[in-house]
Design a protein around this motif. Structure first.
Motif, PDB file in Angstrom:
ATOM      1  N   PRO A   1      -0.359 -22.280 -29.266  1.00 35.09           N
ATOM      2  CA  PRO A   1       0.735 -23.191 -28.934  1.00 35.09           C
ATOM      3  C   PRO A   1       0.520 -23.763 -27.530  1.00 35.09           C
ATOM      4  N   PRO A   2       0.965 -24.972 -27.312  1.00 31.73           N
ATOM      5  CA  PRO A   2       0.744 -25.586 -25.989  1.00 31.73           C
ATOM      6  C   PRO A   2       1.478 -24.815 -24.884  1.00 31.73           C
ATOM      7  N   ARG A   3       0.790 -24.645 -23.742  1.00 27.94           N
ATOM      8  CA  ARG A   3       1.323 -23.889 -22.613  1.00 27.94           C
ATOM      9  C   ARG A   3       1.182 -24.720 -21.354  1.00 27.94           C
ATOM     10  N   ALA A   4       2.005 -24.431 -20.381  1.00 18.36           N
ATOM     11  CA  ALA A   4       1.910 -25.080 -19.065  1.00 18.36           C
ATOM     12  C   ALA A   4       1.733 -23.994 -18.019  1.00 18.36           C
ATOM     13  N   ARG A   5       0.784 -24.186 -17.119  1.00 19.30           N
ATOM     14  CA  ARG A   5       0.551 -23.197 -16.064  1.00 19.30           C
ATOM     15  C   ARG A   5       1.612 -23.338 -14.990  1.00 19.30           C
ATOM     16  N   LEU A   6       1.987 -22.182 -14.432  1.00 19.18           N
ATOM     17  CA  LEU A   6       2.979 -22.185 -13.354  1.00 19.18           C
ATOM     18  C   LEU A   6       2.272 -22.266 -12.009  1.00 19.18           C
ATOM     19  N   ASP A   7       2.948 -22.878 -11.086  1.00 18.56           N
ATOM     20  CA  ASP A   7       2.463 -22.915  -9.711  1.00 18.56           C
ATOM     21  C   ASP A   7       2.379 -21.478  -9.193  1.00 18.56           C
ATOM     22  N   PRO A   8       1.325 -21.079  -8.457  1.00 28.32           N
ATOM     23  CA  PRO A   8       1.192 -19.695  -7.979  1.00 28.32           C
ATOM     24  C   PRO A   8       2.394 -19.206  -7.162  1.00 28.32           C
ATOM     25  N   ALA A   9       3.007 -20.070  -6.383  1.00 25.67           N
ATOM     26  CA  ALA A   9       4.175 -19.652  -5.597  1.00 25.67           C
ATOM     27  C   ALA A   9       5.337 -19.294  -6.517  1.00 25.67           C
ATOM     28  N   HIS A  10       5.529 -20.114  -7.569  1.00 25.93           N
ATOM     29  CA  HIS A  10       6.588 -19.813  -8.531  1.00 25.93           C
ATOM     30  C   HIS A  10       6.276 -18.518  -9.273  1.00 25.93           C
TER      31      HIS A  10
ATOM     32  N   THR B   1      -5.242 -14.249  -5.907  1.00 27.64           N
ATOM     33  CA  THR B   1      -6.665 -14.580  -5.892  1.00 27.64           C
ATOM     34  C   THR B   1      -7.039 -15.561  -6.993  1.00 27.64           C
ATOM     35  N   ALA B   2      -6.084 -16.051  -7.719  1.00 24.55           N
ATOM     36  CA  ALA B   2      -6.278 -16.991  -8.817  1.00 24.55           C
ATOM     37  C   ALA B   2      -7.083 -16.369  -9.946  1.00 24.55           C
ATOM     38  N   ASP B   3      -7.152 -15.046  -9.958  1.00 29.23           N
ATOM     39  CA  ASP B   3      -7.806 -14.341 -11.055  1.00 29.23           C
ATOM     40  C   ASP B   3      -6.951 -14.430 -12.310  1.00 29.23           C
ATOM     41  N   LEU B   4      -5.675 -14.632 -12.097  1.00 29.21           N
ATOM     42  CA  LEU B   4      -4.727 -14.696 -13.205  1.00 29.21           C
ATOM     43  C   LEU B   4      -3.769 -15.847 -12.946  1.00 29.21           C
ATOM     44  N   ARG B   5      -3.474 -16.577 -13.962  1.00 30.46           N
ATOM     45  CA  ARG B   5      -2.493 -17.659 -13.865  1.00 30.46           C
ATOM     46  C   ARG B   5      -1.411 -17.406 -14.899  1.00 30.46           C
ATOM     47  N   LEU B   6      -0.180 -17.518 -14.473  1.00 35.25           N
ATOM     48  CA  LEU B   6       0.930 -17.394 -15.418  1.00 35.25           C
ATOM     49  C   LEU B   6       1.169 -18.744 -16.064  1.00 35.25           C
ATOM     50  N   SER B   7       1.557 -18.696 -17.333  1.00 32.40           N
ATOM     51  CA  SER B   7       1.869 -19.926 -18.038  1.00 32.40           C
ATOM     52  C   SER B   7       3.094 -19.683 -18.906  1.00 32.40           C
ATOM     53  N   VAL B   8       3.681 -20.770 -19.341  1.00 29.87           N
ATOM     54  CA  VAL B   8       4.847 -20.692 -20.210  1.00 29.87           C
ATOM     55  C   VAL B   8       4.590 -21.567 -21.428  1.00 29.87           C
ATOM     56  N   LEU B   9       5.237 -21.187 -22.519  1.00 28.80           N
ATOM     57  CA  LEU B   9       5.146 -22.006 -23.727  1.00 28.80           C
ATOM     58  C   LEU B   9       5.928 -23.290 -23.526  1.00 28.80           C
ATOM     59  N   ILE B  10       5.387 -24.349 -24.050  1.00 28.59           N
ATOM     60  CA  ILE B  10       6.099 -25.621 -23.992  1.00 28.59           C
ATOM     61  C   ILE B  10       6.789 -25.793 -25.332  1.00 28.59           C
ATOM     62  N   ALA B  11       8.024 -26.220 -25.287  1.00 26.46           N
ATOM     63  CA  ALA B  11       8.775 -26.431 -26.530  1.00 26.46           C
ATOM     64  C   ALA B  11       8.028 -27.429 -27.405  1.00 26.46           C
ATOM     65  N   SER B  12       8.062 -27.207 -28.694  1.00 25.79           N
ATOM     66  CA  SER B  12       7.291 -28.056 -29.618  1.00 25.79           C
ATOM     67  C   SER B  12       7.736 -29.510 -29.570  1.00 25.79           C
ATOM     68  N   ASP B  13       9.005 -29.748 -29.294  1.00 23.63           N
ATOM     69  CA  ASP B  13       9.462 -31.141 -29.234  1.00 23.63           C
ATOM     70  C   ASP B  13       9.109 -31.799 -27.906  1.00 23.63           C
TER      71      ASP B  13
END
Length: 164
Positions: free
Chosen positions: A125-134, A95-107
């Protein structure tokens, strides 16, 4: 008279022999009766001991069955709770109520300018959201792992209960 006397003597000897024979038979019968009584008491004691062992084993088996039933209930509850938590997480992701994200390496992260001013904002720290299917696939893999760990704990508890 000597023939009559010898017959009388023979009769007396036969009577004494018969009485002796009967006395020995009576004593032997008594000994057999005592031995039979002793044997019957021994058999009764062995039967009582075997019955006591059987009752003890029956009680141990019932206690083990109760422990295993309790372990099975605990395992089922853990599994159900984990499955419900995973279902809620999948629903929130869907339902897009929650999005998973991962930390992006500092470099690998683009440089973020330093905050200016008196407010001083703290940057996560900078993060990138994951595609809902992933994200759904990751949750499914984690769910399988959780179920495997719960099953492993249940097996270990079962073995411990049997080995006590």
């Amino acid at each position: 008279m000597s023939a009559g006397r010898s017959i009388g003597l023979w009769l007396l000897l036969l009577t004494v022999a018969a009485l002796t024979w009967q006395a020995q038979a009576w004593r032997y019968g008594q000994r057999l009766a005592v031995q039979e009584g002793d044997y019957a008491r021994e058999r009764q004691q062995r039967a009582e001991a075997a019955n006591a062992r059987l009752q003890d084993e029956r009680l141990q088996r019932l206690a083990l069955e109760q422990r295993l039933h309790s372990l099975e209930q605990t395992h089922s509850k853990e599994l159900t709770d984990a499955q419900q938590a995973q279902a809620r997480l999948r629903d929130r992701l869907a339902t897009a109520d929650l999005r998973l994200s991962v930390l992006i390496a500092s470099d690998a992260a683009p440089s973020v300018p330093a905050a200016s001013g008196a407010g001083g904002v703290v940057h996560d720290p900078p993060r990138a959201r994951l595609d809902p299917a992933h994200a759904q696939r990751i949750v499914a893999v984690v769910a399988d792992g959780d179920e495997g760990l719960i099953a492993l704990r249940a097996c270990q508890a079962y073995v411990r209960a049997l080995a006590f």
